[in-house]
Motif scaffolding. Structure first.
Motif, PDB file in Angstrom:
ATOM      1  N   GLU A 175      54.605  46.871 -10.242  1.00 21.31           N
ATOM      2  CA  GLU A 175      53.841  48.086 -10.523  1.00 21.31           C
ATOM      3  C   GLU A 175      53.851  48.353 -12.022  1.00 21.31           C
ATOM      4  OE1 GLU A 175      52.146  49.877  -8.338  1.00 21.31           O
ATOM      5  OE2 GLU A 175      52.811  48.721  -6.605  1.00 21.31           O
ATOM      6  N   PHE A 176      52.852  49.087 -12.479  1.00 20.89           N
ATOM      7  CA  PHE A 176      52.746  49.452 -13.887  1.00 20.89           C
ATOM      8  C   PHE A 176      54.033  50.097 -14.387  1.00 20.89           C
ATOM      9  CE2 PHE A 176      51.828  52.797 -16.990  1.00 20.89           C
ATOM     10  CZ  PHE A 176      51.315  52.045 -18.028  1.00 20.89           C
ATOM     11  N   ALA A 177      54.587  51.021 -13.609  1.00 23.82           N
ATOM     12  CA  ALA A 177      55.793  51.745 -14.029  1.00 23.82           C
ATOM     13  C   ALA A 177      56.984  50.811 -14.225  1.00 23.82           C
ATOM     14  CB  ALA A 177      56.141  52.821 -13.007  1.00 23.82           C
ATOM     15  N   ASP A 178      57.028  49.709 -13.471  1.00 25.86           N
ATOM     16  CA  ASP A 178      58.130  48.753 -13.620  1.00 25.86           C
ATOM     17  C   ASP A 178      58.217  48.238 -15.048  1.00 25.86           C
ATOM     18  OD1 ASP A 178      58.698  48.919 -10.873  1.00 25.86           O
ATOM     19  OD2 ASP A 178      57.347  47.262 -10.409  1.00 25.86           O
ATOM     20  N   ALA A 238      56.241  49.700 -17.799  1.00 27.52           N
ATOM     21  CA  ALA A 238      56.038  50.766 -18.791  1.00 27.52           C
ATOM     22  C   ALA A 238      57.279  51.593 -19.052  1.00 27.52           C
ATOM     23  CB  ALA A 238      54.889  51.669 -18.341  1.00 27.52           C
ATOM     24  N   GLU A 239      58.130  51.771 -18.048  1.00 26.75           N
ATOM     25  CA  GLU A 239      59.307  52.620 -18.227  1.00 26.75           C
ATOM     26  C   GLU A 239      60.340  51.999 -19.158  1.00 26.75           C
ATOM     27  OE1 GLU A 239      60.727  53.535 -14.316  1.00 26.75           O
ATOM     28  OE2 GLU A 239      59.060  54.903 -13.928  1.00 26.75           O
ATOM     29  N   LEU A 279      61.312  42.958 -23.533  1.00 26.95           N
ATOM     30  CA  LEU A 279      61.201  41.642 -22.919  1.00 26.95           C
ATOM     31  C   LEU A 279      62.398  41.299 -22.038  1.00 26.95           C
ATOM     32  CD1 LEU A 279      59.027  39.517 -22.968  1.00 26.95           C
ATOM     33  CD2 LEU A 279      60.179  38.440 -24.885  1.00 26.95           C
ATOM     34  N   GLY A 280      63.583  41.728 -22.421  1.00 30.17           N
ATOM     35  CA  GLY A 280      64.765  41.439 -21.617  1.00 30.17           C
ATOM     36  C   GLY A 280      64.669  42.057 -20.233  1.00 30.17           C
ATOM     37  N   HIS A 281      64.233  43.292 -20.173  1.00 31.63           N
ATOM     38  CA  HIS A 281      64.075  43.978 -18.883  1.00 31.63           C
ATOM     39  C   HIS A 281      63.003  43.280 -18.042  1.00 31.63           C
ATOM     40  CE1 HIS A 281      63.627  47.129 -15.904  1.00 31.63           C
ATOM     41  NE2 HIS A 281      62.341  47.186 -16.187  1.00 31.63           N
TER      42      HIS A 281
END
Length: 80
Positions: free
Chosen positions: A58-61, A63-64, A68-70
């Motif tokens: 999802e976008f929020a995954d 954007a939040e 790059l690590g996340h």
């Protein structure tokens, strides 16, 4: 959510291509919004990576926590 087709290298290459830089210039800690990544580009990556098998992305995954690590951990299952 990890998918076989989304490798660390692929994720780095996709982001670097979008930002117009070399993947080696990106570190796991880099805030991608500081490099010009905006919500429209993030949506493009979401669609691209859904097509590569990240069906539940999802976008929020992204954007939040726009680093790059996340994203790599989320999509490929390991940080790099």
């Amino acid at each position: 959510m990890s998918t076989a087709s989304l490798t660390v290298e692929k994720i780095h290459a996709d982001v670097a291509e979008l930002l117009g830089c070399d993947p080696a210039e990106l570190s796991p800690e880099t805030d991608l919004t500081d490099l010009g990544l905006d919500s429209m580009r993030i949506m493009g990556l979401v669609e691209q990576w859904r097509g590569a098998g990240a069906d539940t992305l999802e976008f929020a995954d992204l954007a939040e926590q726009p680093n790059l690590g996340h994203w790599t951990k989320l999509l490929a299952g390991n940080a790099a």
